[in-house]
Design a protein around this motif. Structure first.
Motif, PDB file in Angstrom:
ATOM      1  N   THR A 167      21.366  -6.774  37.632  1.00 29.00           N
ATOM      2  CA  THR A 167      22.155  -6.457  36.438  1.00 29.00           C
ATOM      3  C   THR A 167      23.610  -6.193  36.824  1.00 29.00           C
ATOM      4  N   ALA A 168      23.811  -5.395  37.863  1.00 28.64           N
ATOM      5  CA  ALA A 168      25.183  -5.118  38.325  1.00 28.64           C
ATOM      6  C   ALA A 168      25.859  -6.405  38.781  1.00 28.64           C
ATOM      7  N   TRP A 169      25.121  -7.262  39.478  1.00 20.46           N
ATOM      8  CA  TRP A 169      25.656  -8.545  39.950  1.00 20.46           C
ATOM      9  C   TRP A 169      26.079  -9.414  38.764  1.00 20.46           C
ATOM     10  N   ILE A 221      26.165  -2.613  48.337  1.00 16.05           N
ATOM     11  CA  ILE A 221      25.863  -1.448  47.493  1.00 16.05           C
ATOM     12  C   ILE A 221      25.125  -0.391  48.317  1.00 16.05           C
ATOM     13  N   GLN A 222      24.181  -0.820  49.149  1.00 14.17           N
ATOM     14  CA  GLN A 222      23.461   0.122  50.002  1.00 14.17           C
ATOM     15  C   GLN A 222      24.420   0.855  50.939  1.00 14.17           C
ATOM     16  N   LEU A 223      25.398   0.140  51.485  1.00 14.96           N
ATOM     17  CA  LEU A 223      26.388   0.782  52.353  1.00 14.96           C
ATOM     18  C   LEU A 223      27.166   1.833  51.583  1.00 14.96           C
ATOM     19  N   TYR A 271      17.184   4.590  45.572  1.00 15.76           N
ATOM     20  CA  TYR A 271      17.373   4.098  44.202  1.00 15.76           C
ATOM     21  C   TYR A 271      18.404   4.950  43.466  1.00 15.76           C
ATOM     22  N   ASN A 272      18.255   6.263  43.544  1.00 11.58           N
ATOM     23  CA  ASN A 272      19.174   7.163  42.839  1.00 11.58           C
ATOM     24  C   ASN A 272      20.601   7.047  43.373  1.00 11.58           C
ATOM     25  N   ALA A 273      20.752   6.904  44.689  1.00  7.93           N
ATOM     26  CA  ALA A 273      22.087   6.746  45.274  1.00  7.93           C
ATOM     27  C   ALA A 273      22.704   5.417  44.856  1.00  7.93           C
ATOM     28  N   VAL A 274      21.908   4.348  44.852  1.00  3.29           N
ATOM     29  CA  VAL A 274      22.386   3.033  44.417  1.00  3.29           C
ATOM     30  C   VAL A 274      22.731   3.057  42.940  1.00  3.29           C
ATOM     31  N   LEU A 275      21.909   3.714  42.148  1.00  2.00           N
ATOM     32  CA  LEU A 275      22.186   3.847  40.716  1.00  2.00           C
ATOM     33  C   LEU A 275      23.533   4.534  40.480  1.00  2.00           C
ATOM     34  N   PHE A 322      30.469  -0.299  38.933  1.00  2.00           N
ATOM     35  CA  PHE A 322      30.249  -1.624  38.368  1.00  2.00           C
ATOM     36  C   PHE A 322      29.886  -1.604  36.890  1.00  2.00           C
ATOM     37  N   LEU A 323      28.992  -0.724  36.480  1.00  2.00           N
ATOM     38  CA  LEU A 323      28.587  -0.647  35.078  1.00  2.00           C
ATOM     39  C   LEU A 323      29.140   0.638  34.461  1.00  2.00           C
TER      40      LEU A 323
END
Length: 144
Positions: free
Chosen positions: A55-57, A78-80, A117-121, A128-129
């Protein structure tokens, strides 16, 4: 090959989803296979993670997509940003670089995956969003 199966009440392993069934159908009939069984993390949560990345992509400006290359490279970036990496010494540059940690099922348990997941969110919502809240994003997923 990685497939997801469930054991039914007749003690038969069956494909958990259509993707796994498609992979099983590619296997030769009546040919012995060696299978390593591990208990999977929450598969739906795993799929939700990749839907979040996708979705972000999809909602990036086109010039940003070109910078990140492809969706997998974008996920690693994003993970970084989310702090999910390990430092590795780069001999040619004689300094340290960051490599995203593996998110494979056998490398990460459910608790660690939830933290990721929470950190990426947070990264995605903050960079991005930015026009969406976490609640609005969950509502958006219901219609996909």
């Amino acid at each position: 090959m990685e497939i997801f199966v469930v054991r039914n009440n007749q003690n038969v392993l069956c494909a958990q989803d259509q993707d796994s069934l498609s992979q099983i159908e590619k296997l030769p009939l009546n040919f012995p296979l060696k299978v390593k069984v591990t208990r999977a993390r929450n598969y739906r949560f795993h799929k939700k993670f990749f839907k979040l990345i996708s979705t972000a992509w999809d909602f990036q400006p086109e010039n940003v997509q070109k910078f990140y290359g492809n969706e997998d490279t974008f996920r690693k970036s994003i993970q970084l940003l989310a702090g999910h990496y390990e430092p590795v010494y780069n001999i040619t540059r004689e300094d340290w670089m960051q490599i995203p940690k593996s998110i494979s099922f056998d490398k990460m348990d459910e608790t660690e995956f939830e933290k990721l997941y929470n950190a990426v969110l947070d990264v995605i919502l903050n960079h991005f969003l930015v026009h969406l809240s976490e609640h609005e994003l969950d509502i958006f997923y219901q219609y996909l």
